[in-house]
Scaffold this motif. Structure first.
Motif, PDB file in Angstrom:
ATOM      1  N   ASN A  10       0.834  -1.199   0.000  1.00  0.00           N
ATOM      2  CA  ASN A  10       0.000   0.000   0.000  1.00  0.00           C
ATOM      3  C   ASN A  10       0.869   1.249   0.000  1.00  0.00           C
ATOM      4  OD1 ASN A  10      -2.554  -1.381   0.272  1.00  0.00           O
ATOM      5  ND2 ASN A  10      -1.930  -1.835   2.367  1.00  0.00           N
ATOM      6  N   THR A  33       4.601  -2.891   3.215  1.00  0.00           N
ATOM      7  CA  THR A  33       4.335  -4.308   2.997  1.00  0.00           C
ATOM      8  C   THR A  33       4.121  -4.946   4.363  1.00  0.00           C
ATOM      9  OG1 THR A  33       6.703  -4.844   3.032  1.00  0.00           O
ATOM     10  CG2 THR A  33       5.692  -4.435   0.873  1.00  0.00           C
ATOM     11  N   LYS A  80      -3.027   0.154  -3.798  1.00  0.00           N
ATOM     12  CA  LYS A  80      -2.166  -1.019  -3.806  1.00  0.00           C
ATOM     13  C   LYS A  80      -1.400  -1.031  -5.128  1.00  0.00           C
ATOM     14  CE  LYS A  80      -5.181  -3.866  -0.937  1.00  0.00           C
ATOM     15  NZ  LYS A  80      -4.550  -3.481   0.278  1.00  0.00           N
TER      16      LYS A  80
END
Length: 135
Positions: A10, A33, A80
C-alpha cells in the motif's frame, strides 16, 4: 547475478516529485508491505478480537523518467501497487559530520493493483483497461 526486488503493498503517502540541478525529475513514495507475525512455534498471532497481528515494513521507492511521471499522475495514498526494481544502498555525511546510511528501491516498473477514487470516478470509459496496468 541480478539485483531484483518485487514488492506489493500500500502506498503510504502521495508521491513527491523533485527536480535535480541537471533537470532530472525524481518521484518518490513510501510503500508498506505486511506479513503475519508468528509465535515461536510458527503459528500466526491473533489479537484479542481474533484479527491476525502483522509486521509492517516501510520501503522508500524512487522512480525516474516516464515511470516517475506516470506514478506522480496516477498513484495516490492508499492504493495497492506492485513495484519491480532493484535495491540501492546509499551513504552520506550529515551536517554534524556523522556517517549515515540508507536504502531505497529504484523502480523499473510500477503496476497499479487498485485504482484510487479519482481514477474510479472518471467519466472516461475504463472498460478497455485491465485491472493491472504497468507503467
Amino acid at each position: 547475478m541480478q539485483n531484483l526486488v518485487i514488492l506489493a503493498g500500500n502506498v503510504g503517502a502521495t508521491p513527491e516529485v523533485r527536480t535535480t540541478q541537471g533537470a532530472t525529475k525524481i518521484t518518490q513514495f513510501s510503500l508498506a508491505t505486511s506479513r503475519p507475525k508468528r509465535d515461536s512455534e510458527g503459528k500466526i498471532l491473533k489479537d484479542d478480537s481474533g484479527r491476525r497481528v502483522e509486521d509492517t515494513e516501510w520501503h522508500r521507492i524512487t522512480c525516474f523518467n516516464g515511470v516517475g511521471k506516470t506514478v506522480a499522475q496516477y498513484v495516490d495514498k492508499g492504493q495497492k501497487v506492485m513495484v519491480r526494481g532493484r535495491i540501492h544502498y546509499t551513504s552520506w555525511t550529515d551536517s554534524e559530520n556523522i556517517e549515515r546510511y540508507g536504502v531505497e528501491i529504484i523502480a523499473d516498473e510500477v503496476t497499479v493493483l487498485t485504482w484510487g477514487r479519482q481514477q474510479q470516478g472518471d467519466t472516461q470509459d475504463q472498460s478497455d483497461l485491465d485491472d493491472d496496468v504497468p507503467f
